[in-house]
Write a protein that holds these residues in place. Structure first.
Motif, PDB file in Angstrom:
ATOM      1  N   GLU A   1      33.836  42.027  34.038  1.00 17.73           N
ATOM      2  CA  GLU A   1      34.704  43.207  33.939  1.00 17.73           C
ATOM      3  C   GLU A   1      35.227  43.368  32.514  1.00 17.73           C
ATOM      4  O   GLU A   1      35.618  42.395  31.873  1.00 17.73           O
ATOM      5  CB  GLU A   1      35.899  43.068  34.899  1.00 17.73           C
ATOM      6  CG  GLU A   1      35.515  43.116  36.366  1.00 17.73           C
ATOM      7  CD  GLU A   1      35.129  44.514  36.826  1.00 17.73           C
ATOM      8  OE1 GLU A   1      35.625  45.493  36.228  1.00 17.73           O
ATOM      9  OE2 GLU A   1      34.351  44.615  37.782  1.00 17.73           O
TER      10      GLU A   1
ATOM     11  N   PHE B   1      41.466  45.565  39.891  1.00 20.35           N
ATOM     12  CA  PHE B   1      40.519  45.713  38.798  1.00 20.35           C
ATOM     13  C   PHE B   1      40.355  47.174  38.386  1.00 20.35           C
ATOM     14  O   PHE B   1      40.054  47.473  37.243  1.00 20.35           O
ATOM     15  CB  PHE B   1      39.162  45.122  39.183  1.00 20.35           C
ATOM     16  CG  PHE B   1      39.080  43.637  39.004  1.00 20.35           C
ATOM     17  CD1 PHE B   1      38.767  43.083  37.771  1.00 20.35           C
ATOM     18  CD2 PHE B   1      39.335  42.775  40.060  1.00 20.35           C
ATOM     19  CE1 PHE B   1      38.702  41.710  37.597  1.00 20.35           C
ATOM     20  CE2 PHE B   1      39.264  41.394  39.898  1.00 20.35           C
ATOM     21  CZ  PHE B   1      38.944  40.872  38.660  1.00 20.35           C
TER      22      PHE B   1
ATOM     23  N   THR C   1      48.123  42.826  38.547  1.00 21.34           N
ATOM     24  CA  THR C   1      48.527  42.248  39.831  1.00 21.34           C
ATOM     25  C   THR C   1      49.750  42.981  40.362  1.00 21.34           C
ATOM     26  O   THR C   1      50.489  43.610  39.606  1.00 21.34           O
ATOM     27  CB  THR C   1      48.858  40.748  39.678  1.00 21.34           C
ATOM     28  OG1 THR C   1      49.942  40.595  38.757  1.00 21.34           O
ATOM     29  CG2 THR C   1      47.651  39.974  39.179  1.00 21.34           C
TER      30      THR C   1
ATOM     31  N   ALA D   1      44.772  35.610  36.584  1.00 18.13           N
ATOM     32  CA  ALA D   1      44.778  36.855  35.812  1.00 18.13           C
ATOM     33  C   ALA D   1      45.775  36.795  34.662  1.00 18.13           C
ATOM     34  O   ALA D   1      45.629  37.491  33.654  1.00 18.13           O
ATOM     35  CB  ALA D   1      45.110  38.033  36.723  1.00 18.13           C
TER      36      ALA D   1
ATOM     37  N   VAL E   1      45.341  41.788  43.517  1.00 21.20           N
ATOM     38  CA  VAL E   1      44.685  41.812  42.216  1.00 21.20           C
ATOM     39  C   VAL E   1      43.944  43.133  42.105  1.00 21.20           C
ATOM     40  O   VAL E   1      43.143  43.479  42.979  1.00 21.20           O
ATOM     41  CB  VAL E   1      43.682  40.644  42.056  1.00 21.20           C
ATOM     42  CG1 VAL E   1      43.045  40.675  40.683  1.00 21.20           C
ATOM     43  CG2 VAL E   1      44.372  39.318  42.291  1.00 21.20           C
TER      44      VAL E   1
ATOM     45  N   THR F   1      40.926  46.953  44.751  1.00 24.03           N
ATOM     46  CA  THR F   1      42.090  46.084  44.914  1.00 24.03           C
ATOM     47  C   THR F   1      41.762  44.988  45.916  1.00 24.03           C
ATOM     48  O   THR F   1      41.171  45.246  46.963  1.00 24.03           O
ATOM     49  CB  THR F   1      43.306  46.885  45.415  1.00 24.03           C
ATOM     50  OG1 THR F   1      43.635  47.873  44.425  1.00 24.03           O
ATOM     51  CG2 THR F   1      44.513  45.981  45.622  1.00 24.03           C
TER      52      THR F   1
ATOM     53  N   PRO G   1      42.380  42.673  34.612  1.00 25.73           N
ATOM     54  CA  PRO G   1      42.949  42.980  35.925  1.00 25.73           C
ATOM     55  C   PRO G   1      44.480  42.966  35.889  1.00 25.73           C
ATOM     56  O   PRO G   1      45.083  42.284  35.052  1.00 25.73           O
ATOM     57  CB  PRO G   1      42.417  41.855  36.819  1.00 25.73           C
ATOM     58  CG  PRO G   1      42.131  40.732  35.873  1.00 25.73           C
ATOM     59  CD  PRO G   1      41.703  41.366  34.595  1.00 25.73           C
TER      60      PRO G   1
END
Length: 287
Positions: free
Chosen positions: A57, A33, A63, A270, A31, A38, A61
C-alpha cells in the motif's frame, strides 16, 4: 461469588490462547487503508496479513476506536450472561479515544451494572500483561477488593520499553509525543522509547546499534525489579529473533516467573511500523 468479567481492546496484543484460556473479551479497533477498505484489528485482519498489506500500500493506514454503542452492546451482553462487575482496561487515552468510548458507554449503564473503565496508560502487551493477570485472578475466584488492589499495583509497576526501526510511523500518525525531540539525531542511533506515567510516548534513552540498545534495556529492567519475581512479555512486528533475544537476556538477569511472546497487531503496528520490538514487565506479587 461475584461474577467478574475482564474486557480489553485489540491493542493489548494478547495471544489467542490466553484470551480463550481466561475468557477475556477483546473489542477490536479499526484499521483503515482507504474509504472502502476498513478492517477490524485481529478479527478481519491478522498481524501477518497487515504487514504484507503494508508493503504494497502506498498510503499510510489510519486507525479508529470502537464506538460507545459497540461498548454498550458488549457490556449488555456480558450482563445478560451473568456478569456483575466488569473491568474494562484499555489503551492509553493519550494514544486513542478508546478509553473515552468505553467511559461514555459506562455512563449509560451505571444504574444496571458495575463497570470499571481503566486507562492503562500503556500500549501493546504492556496492557495485555495487566489484563491477563486480572483475568487469571478473576477465574480463580478472587474477590473484587483483591482485584482492585492488584490492579492498582499493576498499573503502577508495569513498564514497557520498545525499539523501532524508524520514527516515521509514530510521526505521521501523530503519536510521537515527546520522542520528537530525538528526530534529528538518529543517524546511527537506536532510540529506546517508553511510555510516561501519563501514557505518552517519550525517548527513554538511545544507543549506538540494537545490541547496545538491548543491553541498556536489560540493565534498566534489572535496576528496576532487582531480584523480585516478574512477569515479562515481548511483542514484535516481524522481528521475532530480537524479541526472543530480549526474553532470554531478561531471563538470565532477573527472576522471571512467566513469559509471553506475541505479535504486534495491526493498530499498534500502524503506529510503530515493521521491525518494532517491545518488552513489558510487571511484578508477579504485590509488595
Amino acid at each position: 461469588m461475584t461474577k467478574i468479567r475482564i474486557v480489553t481492546d485489540s491493542t493489548a496484543d494478547i495471544p489467542r490462547e490466553l484470551v480463550d484460556q481466561w475468557g477475556i473479551e477483546v473489542i477490536p479497533l479499526n484499521v483503515v487503508f482507504s474509504e472502502n477498505e476498513t478492517y477490524e484489528d485481529g478479527v478481519t485482519l491478522s498481524p501477518s496479513a497487515f504487514y504484507e498489506k503494508l508493503e504494497t500500500e502506498q498510503a499510510m493506514p489510519t486507525t479508529s476506536q470502537p464506538t460507545p454503542h459497540q461498548f454498550e452492546q458488549l457490556y449488555r451482553s456480558l450482563h445478560s450472561d451473568g456478569a456483575e462487575v466488569i473491568y474494562s482496561i484499555h489503551l492509553s487515552s493519550k494514544l486513542s479515544g478508546t478509553f473515552q468510548s468505553a467511559s461514555i458507554a459506562k455512563q449509560s449503564l451505571e444504574d444496571e451494572l458495575d463497570i470499571r473503565v481503566i486507562d492503562s496508560k500503556q500500549a501493546s502487551y504492556a496492557i495485555g500483561i495487566i489484563v491477563a493477570e486480572m483475568a487469571k485472578m478473576a477465574n480463580e475466584g478472587q474477590p473484587v477488593d483483591i482485584l482492585d488492589k492488584r490492579l492498582e499495583y499493576l498499573l503502577q509497576e508495569t513498564t514497557v520499553y520498545f525499539l523501532v526501526d524508524t520514527l516515521q510511523y509514530l510521526q505521521k500518525n501523530g503519536r510521537i509525543g515527546k520522542a520528537s525531540a530525538i528526530l534529528g539525531s538518529l543517524l546511527k542511533v537506536k532510540p529506546i522509547l517508553s511510555l510516561s506515567k501519563e501514557g505518552e510516548v517519550y525517548p527513554f534513552d538511545k544507543a549506538r546499534g540494537p545490541k547496545k540498545a538491548v543491553s541498556r534495556i536489560i540493565e534498566t529492567i534489572k535496576e528496576q525489579y532487582g531480584d523480585e519475581p516478574i512477569h515479562i512479555g515481548a511483542s514484535h512486528a516481524l522481528n521475532e529473533e530480537l524479541a526472543n533475544e530480549l526474553i532470554e537476556r531478561v531471563k538470565q538477569e532477573c527472576q522471571v516467573e512467566s513469559v509471553v511472546i506475541t505479535s504486534i497487531g495491526a493498530v499498534i503496528g500502524a503506529h510503530v511500523g515493521p521491525g518494532t520490538v517491545s518488552i513489558s514487565c510487571t511484578k508477579a506479587t504485590n509488595k
